[in-house]
Enzyme design. Structure first.
Site, PDB file in Angstrom:
ATOM      1  N   HIS A 127       0.834  -1.202   0.000  1.00 59.06           N
ATOM      2  CA  HIS A 127       0.000   0.000   0.000  1.00 59.06           C
ATOM      3  C   HIS A 127       0.871   1.256   0.000  1.00 59.06           C
ATOM      4  O   HIS A 127       1.867   1.322   0.720  1.00 59.06           O
ATOM      5  CB  HIS A 127      -0.881   0.053   1.251  1.00 59.06           C
ATOM      6  N   ASN A 158       8.479  -3.825   3.088  1.00 56.20           N
ATOM      7  CA  ASN A 158       7.082  -3.626   3.445  1.00 56.20           C
ATOM      8  C   ASN A 158       6.826  -3.921   4.917  1.00 56.20           C
ATOM      9  O   ASN A 158       6.090  -3.185   5.593  1.00 56.20           O
ATOM     10  CB  ASN A 158       6.200  -4.529   2.568  1.00 56.20           C
TER      11      ASN A 158
END
Length: 278
Positions: A127, A158
Site C-alpha cells: 500500500h 514492506n
C-alpha cells in the site's frame, strides 16, 4: 590616562554607529519574523487537497482519482501510481474500522492491475496509502485496497523500515494535529522487471514526503528507501524535500507561498520532529 579629545569624539561616533547598526539589525529581524509569522499563518489556511497535489513532469502518463481520504495519480505505463497523497489527522489515527481483506481492480482506472498480477510474483502488494491510516472510515478502508494504490514491494521493506515509517507518521499526526503525506515509487531506466499479465513495473525505490503545516513554523521532510531490506535508523533514509524533488522530478507542496516553500523544503528536520515527541 589622558585621552585626546579627538579620540573621545571618534569613540563616541563609533559607539553610536555600532548601536545604530544593532538596533537596525534587531528591527529588521523583528520585521522579518513578523513577515514569516504572517506567511506561516497563511499556510494553515491552505486546503489539504491543494497541499497534496503534486506536479509531475510534462508527458508523464497520469490519471487522477480522488478516493475517500486519499488521491491517486496513476501511471498506466507502469501499472502503478506516480504518487498517492493524503491528509492524516489526530482524529483519523483513532479510527477503529477493521482492516479489509480483498484487493480489487478499479475499472475506472486505465491500466489498473488485477489481483492475479501479484499472485506468485514474489512481491508484496504494498500500500502507498496504508490501511492503518484508513481506520477512520469503512469507505476509505475498502477503497485503499484498490490496486491503483498498490505497488510491488519487497517483503523485507514492506514489513520492516516502511512499516516503521508509517507507524511514526501516525505518531506525528497525533502530536501535530495534521500531516500531509505524498508517497510513490521511484523508477530508473534499468527498472525493466514487470509482473503479471498487465505488466506491472517493479520500482527500485520508494519516496515519501511529509508536511506538518500547522506547526508554529511549518516543516517538511522526505525519505527514500530502496525496494529491499533497509536496515538501520530511520534518519539514515531521511533527506530534504528539495533532494527528493531532484531525484523524482516532482514538485511537492507547490501550493505553499514561494518563500515558505523554498525555506522549508531545503531543511531536514527529523531530529526536531522526534524531539517534539519526548
Amino acid at each position: 590616562m589622558w585621552i585626546p579629545p579627538g579620540a573621545l569624539v571618534a569613540l563616541s561616533i563609533l559607539f553610536i554607529l555600532i548601536g545604530g547598526t544593532l538596533i537596525y539589525a534587531s528591527s529588521r529581524r523583528k520585521n522579518q519574523q513578523k513577515a514569516e509569522k504572517k506567511e506561516y499563518a497563511q499556510v494553515r489556511d491552505i486546503p489539504s487537497a491543494d497541499l497534496i497535489y503534486t506536479v509531475i513532469p510534462k508527458g508523464t502518463s497520469h490519471q487522477d482519482k480522488e478516493y475517500t481520504g486519499f488521491t491517486v495519480c496513476f501511471n498506466r505505463d507502469n501499472g502503478t501510481a506516480n504518487w498517492v497523497g493524503w491528509e492524516l489527522t489526530a482524529d483519523k489515527v483513532k479510527g477503529t474500522v477493521p482492516r479489509a481483506k480483498n484487493f480489487w481492480c478499479d475499472t475506472d482506472i486505465d491500466g489498473c492491475p488485477t489481483t492475479d498480477d501479484y499472485r506468485r510474483s514474489g512481491y508484496d502488494r504494498g500500500h502507498l496509502f496504508p490501511a492503518a491510516d484508513a481506520k477512520w472510515s469503512a469507505d476509505a478502508m475498502q477503497e485503499c485496497f484498490s490496486l491503483a494504490n498498490i505497488t510491488p514491494q519487497d517483503n523485507k521493506l514492506n514489513g520492516g523500515a516502511w512499516k516503521k515509517l508509517e507507524d511514526r507518521e501516525r505518531t506525528w499526526a497525533s502530536k501535530f494535529g495534521r500531516v500531509i503525506i505524498v508517497s510513490g515509487p521511484i523508477y530508473q531506466k534499468g527498472d525493466t522487471k514487470r509482473i503479471g499479465d498487465t505488466g506491472v513495473r517493479v520500482p527500485s525505490a520508494f519516496f515519501k514526503v511529509i508536511l506538518a503545516p500547522d506547526l508554529e513554523e511549518p516543516s517538511c521532510m522526505g525519505f527514500i528507501y530502496n525496494n529491499s531490506l533497509c536496515p538501520g535508523r530511520m534518519e539514515n533514509y531521511q533527506m530534504s524535500v528539495d533532494q527528493v524533488e531532484e531525484i523524482t522530478g516532482f514538485d511537492f507542496f507547490s501550493a505553499l507561498p514561494d518563500e515558505v516553500e523554498n525555506r522549508i523544503e531545503a531543511m531536514a528536520n527529523i531530529t526536531m520532529w522526534n524531539r517534539s515527541l519526548q
